[in-house]
Design an enzyme around this catalytic site. Structure first.
Site, PDB file in Angstrom:
ATOM      1  N   GLU A 120       7.764   0.987   5.166  1.00 41.42           N
ATOM      2  CA  GLU A 120       7.363  -0.517   6.356  1.00 41.42           C
ATOM      3  C   GLU A 120       7.395  -1.490   5.553  1.00 41.42           C
ATOM      4  OE1 GLU A 120       2.660   0.088   6.536  1.00 41.42           O
ATOM      5  OE2 GLU A 120       2.557  -1.039   8.494  1.00 41.42           O
TER       6      GLU A 120
ATOM      7  N   HIS B 269       3.838   7.343   4.239  1.00 41.36           N
ATOM      8  CA  HIS B 269       4.365   5.922   3.631  1.00 41.36           C
ATOM      9  C   HIS B 269       4.516   4.920   2.841  1.00 41.36           C
ATOM     10  CE1 HIS B 269       2.179   4.556   6.518  1.00 41.36           C
ATOM     11  NE2 HIS B 269       2.080   2.663   5.879  1.00 41.36           N
TER      12      HIS B 269
ATOM     13  N   HIS C 158       1.126  -1.234   0.434  1.00 45.46           N
ATOM     14  CA  HIS C 158       0.004   0.052  -0.544  1.00 45.46           C
ATOM     15  C   HIS C 158       1.130   0.945   0.065  1.00 45.46           C
ATOM     16  CE1 HIS C 158       0.124  -0.608   4.079  1.00 45.46           C
ATOM     17  NE2 HIS C 158       0.510   0.259   4.333  1.00 45.46           N
TER      18      HIS C 158
HETATM   19 CO    CO Z   1       1.318   0.899   6.076  1.00 45.54          CO
END
Ligand code: CO
Length: 134
Positions: free
Chosen positions: A130, A79, A7
């Site tokens: 991440e 992010h 994502h």
């Molecule tokens: Co995230």
């Protein structure tokens, strides 16, 4: 080592407005808002054919995205999240290469119920990164 883009997270000050932008203007499928008190955010998932967008709104007084929104009042990309097969192996490889893992370095359970880690933006092209064990 990294796999798919899981994502892209976008921090927003007004989650209802951002959800409307993705649902009504862009015609995307969006989830109901999901409160994540452990992470200090409320999340709406935008499901695209090949990945997801996560719209993040601050939740509570110590939200980790509050400062970001102070600097970026109209919101912005917060992010990116890449999938890995083994998060411990990935972490150990990142550290061996000199990259900084945020927090205590131990994976936490993320918004999808899977272990995640965050890597320092200064080590990854100025982008908070991440890793999620897929
Ligand atoms: Co995230």
């Amino acid at each position: 080592m990294i796999g798919r883009l899981n994502h892209v997270a976008i921090a927003v000050a007004d989650l209802a407005k951002a959800t409307s932008t993705y649902r009504d203007t862009l015609g995307a499928k969006v989830s109901e808002p999901q409160a994540e008190p452990d992470h200090g955010v409320t999340v709406v998932f935008v499901n695209l054919q090949n990945t997801k967008i996560e719209l993040l709104e601050p939740l509570g007084d110590n939200s980790p995205i509050a400062k970001f929104l102070e600097k970026n009042p109209s919101g912005g990309i917060h992010h990116v999240c890449y999938e890995v097969d083994d998060i411990i192996a990935a972490r150990d490889q990142m550290k061996a290469m000199g990259a900084r893992v945020l927090g205590d370095g131990e994976p936490k359970i993320g918004a999808h119920g899977k272990p995640v880690l965050f890597l320092h933006p200064k080590d990854f092209c100025g982008t908070l990164t991440e890793l999620e064990q897929a």
